[in-house]
Design a protein around this motif. Structure first.
Motif, PDB file in Angstrom:
ATOM      1  N   ALA A  20     -19.878  14.419  -1.824  1.00 55.90           N
ATOM      2  CA  ALA A  20     -19.662  13.432  -2.840  1.00 55.90           C
ATOM      3  C   ALA A  20     -19.914  12.143  -2.375  1.00 55.90           C
ATOM      4  N   ARG A  21     -19.399  11.794  -1.144  1.00 52.93           N
ATOM      5  CA  ARG A  21     -19.872  10.348  -0.537  1.00 52.93           C
ATOM      6  C   ARG A  21     -21.428  10.064  -0.518  1.00 52.93           C
ATOM      7  N   GLU A  22     -22.322  11.149  -0.009  1.00 44.06           N
ATOM      8  CA  GLU A  22     -23.511  11.194   0.298  1.00 44.06           C
ATOM      9  C   GLU A  22     -24.476  11.209  -1.258  1.00 44.06           C
ATOM     10  N   THR A  23     -23.947  11.772  -2.003  1.00 43.46           N
ATOM     11  CA  THR A  23     -24.628  12.048  -3.516  1.00 43.46           C
ATOM     12  C   THR A  23     -24.187  10.946  -4.563  1.00 43.46           C
ATOM     13  N   GLY A  24     -22.915  10.295  -4.345  1.00 44.59           N
ATOM     14  CA  GLY A  24     -22.273   9.654  -5.466  1.00 44.59           C
ATOM     15  C   GLY A  24     -21.956  10.535  -6.600  1.00 44.59           C
ATOM     16  N   LYS A  25     -21.798  11.610  -6.395  1.00 41.01           N
ATOM     17  CA  LYS A  25     -21.175  12.502  -7.603  1.00 41.01           C
ATOM     18  C   LYS A  25     -19.689  12.961  -7.233  1.00 41.01           C
ATOM     19  N   ALA A  26     -19.161  13.273  -8.325  1.00 41.63           N
ATOM     20  CA  ALA A  26     -17.821  13.499  -8.088  1.00 41.63           C
ATOM     21  C   ALA A  26     -17.799  15.140  -7.825  1.00 41.63           C
ATOM     22  N   ILE A  27     -16.608  15.350  -7.174  1.00 43.00           N
ATOM     23  CA  ILE A  27     -16.353  16.689  -6.657  1.00 43.00           C
ATOM     24  C   ILE A  27     -16.813  17.715  -7.890  1.00 43.00           C
ATOM     25  N   PRO A  28     -15.969  17.660  -8.959  1.00 45.01           N
ATOM     26  CA  PRO A  28     -16.289  18.433 -10.109  1.00 45.01           C
ATOM     27  C   PRO A  28     -17.694  18.788 -10.447  1.00 45.01           C
ATOM     28  N   ALA A  29     -18.436  17.508 -10.481  1.00 44.70           N
ATOM     29  CA  ALA A  29     -20.046  17.664 -10.591  1.00 44.70           C
ATOM     30  C   ALA A  29     -20.656  18.532  -9.756  1.00 44.70           C
ATOM     31  N   LEU A  30     -20.254  18.240  -8.316  1.00 46.20           N
ATOM     32  CA  LEU A  30     -21.144  18.958  -7.584  1.00 46.20           C
ATOM     33  C   LEU A  30     -20.436  20.617  -7.291  1.00 46.20           C
ATOM     34  N   LEU A  31     -19.150  20.969  -7.579  1.00 44.61           N
ATOM     35  CA  LEU A  31     -18.946  22.332  -8.068  1.00 44.61           C
ATOM     36  C   LEU A  31     -19.785  23.050  -9.361  1.00 44.61           C
ATOM     37  N   ASP A  32     -19.878  22.107 -10.279  1.00 45.39           N
ATOM     38  CA  ASP A  32     -20.680  22.758 -11.219  1.00 45.39           C
ATOM     39  C   ASP A  32     -22.093  22.982 -10.931  1.00 45.39           C
ATOM     40  N   GLU A  33     -22.612  22.194 -10.351  1.00 46.98           N
ATOM     41  CA  GLU A  33     -24.013  22.422  -9.788  1.00 46.98           C
ATOM     42  C   GLU A  33     -24.072  23.681  -8.982  1.00 46.98           C
ATOM     43  N   ALA A  34     -23.208  23.670  -7.915  1.00 48.13           N
ATOM     44  CA  ALA A  34     -23.265  24.899  -7.292  1.00 48.13           C
ATOM     45  C   ALA A  34     -22.777  26.371  -7.733  1.00 48.13           C
ATOM     46  N   LEU A  35     -21.960  26.272  -8.907  1.00 45.61           N
ATOM     47  CA  LEU A  35     -21.886  27.639  -9.409  1.00 45.61           C
ATOM     48  C   LEU A  35     -23.065  27.892 -10.424  1.00 45.61           C
ATOM     49  N   GLU A  36     -23.727  26.800 -11.040  1.00 47.69           N
ATOM     50  CA  GLU A  36     -24.974  27.064 -11.793  1.00 47.69           C
ATOM     51  C   GLU A  36     -25.873  27.886 -10.929  1.00 47.69           C
ATOM     52  N   GLY A  37     -26.060  27.121  -9.833  1.00 47.87           N
ATOM     53  CA  GLY A  37     -27.030  27.526  -8.743  1.00 47.87           C
ATOM     54  C   GLY A  37     -26.670  29.119  -8.415  1.00 47.87           C
ATOM     55  N   LEU A  38     -25.596  29.534  -8.112  1.00 48.46           N
ATOM     56  CA  LEU A  38     -24.942  30.764  -7.846  1.00 48.46           C
ATOM     57  C   LEU A  38     -25.139  31.772  -8.855  1.00 48.46           C
ATOM     58  N   GLN A  39     -24.885  31.254  -9.981  1.00 49.26           N
ATOM     59  CA  GLN A  39     -25.189  32.012 -11.447  1.00 49.26           C
ATOM     60  C   GLN A  39     -26.662  32.600 -11.693  1.00 49.26           C
ATOM     61  N   ALA A  40     -27.345  31.566 -11.338  1.00 46.45           N
ATOM     62  CA  ALA A  40     -28.881  31.774 -11.447  1.00 46.45           C
ATOM     63  C   ALA A  40     -29.256  32.787 -10.494  1.00 46.45           C
ATOM     64  N   GLN A  41     -28.828  32.645  -9.381  1.00 46.34           N
ATOM     65  CA  GLN A  41     -29.032  33.444  -8.158  1.00 46.34           C
ATOM     66  C   GLN A  41     -28.859  34.798  -8.402  1.00 46.34           C
ATOM     67  N   VAL A  42     -27.536  35.105  -8.948  1.00 46.72           N
ATOM     68  CA  VAL A  42     -26.950  36.398  -9.262  1.00 46.72           C
ATOM     69  C   VAL A  42     -27.742  37.184 -10.207  1.00 46.72           C
TER      70      VAL A  42
END
Length: 109
Positions: A20-42
């Motif tokens: 969150a500090r490095e990207t300037g993004k909020a933690i919920p936004a980071l979790l959204d991105e991570a879950l979208e990537g996981l969903q695409a991978q699955v």
């Protein structure tokens, strides 16, 4: 937005805070991105060796490509370097790497 309570390990909390500090993004936004990537991978994983119904016409990208050996990476990187430039490279680069990288005096031969 509905809140869901679940436990994170201290390492996971630390990683999320750091990202969150490095990207300037909020933690919920980071979790959204991570879950979208996981969903695409699955979705691209084969089920019993067969592509999923909606993915039958699409080839799944490799999840983890084996990296090329370092010498092949160097060969590819130097393919576009003109011969005149390659001739200007030092022939003692390996033996005197501290000199060329850090500017230290050359070691006696």
């Amino acid at each position: 937005m509905e809140t869901t309570s679940f436990d994170l390990t201290p390492g996971q909390k630390s990683l999320l805070a750091s990202l969150a500090r490095e990207t300037g993004k909020a933690i919920p936004a980071l979790l959204d991105e991570a879950l979208e990537g996981l969903q695409a991978q699955v979705r691209h994983r084969p089920l019993n060796g067969e592509p999923h119904g909606s993915d039958a016409d699409h080839a799944a990208p490799p999840l983890h490509e084996t990296p090329k050996p370092i010498w092949e990476q160097f060969i590819e990187a130097f393919q576009d370097v003109p011969e005149e430039e390659r001739e200007r490279l030092p022939v003692d680069g390996a033996a005197q790497h501290d000199h060329y990288i850090y500017g230290l005096p050359k070691r006696p031969a």
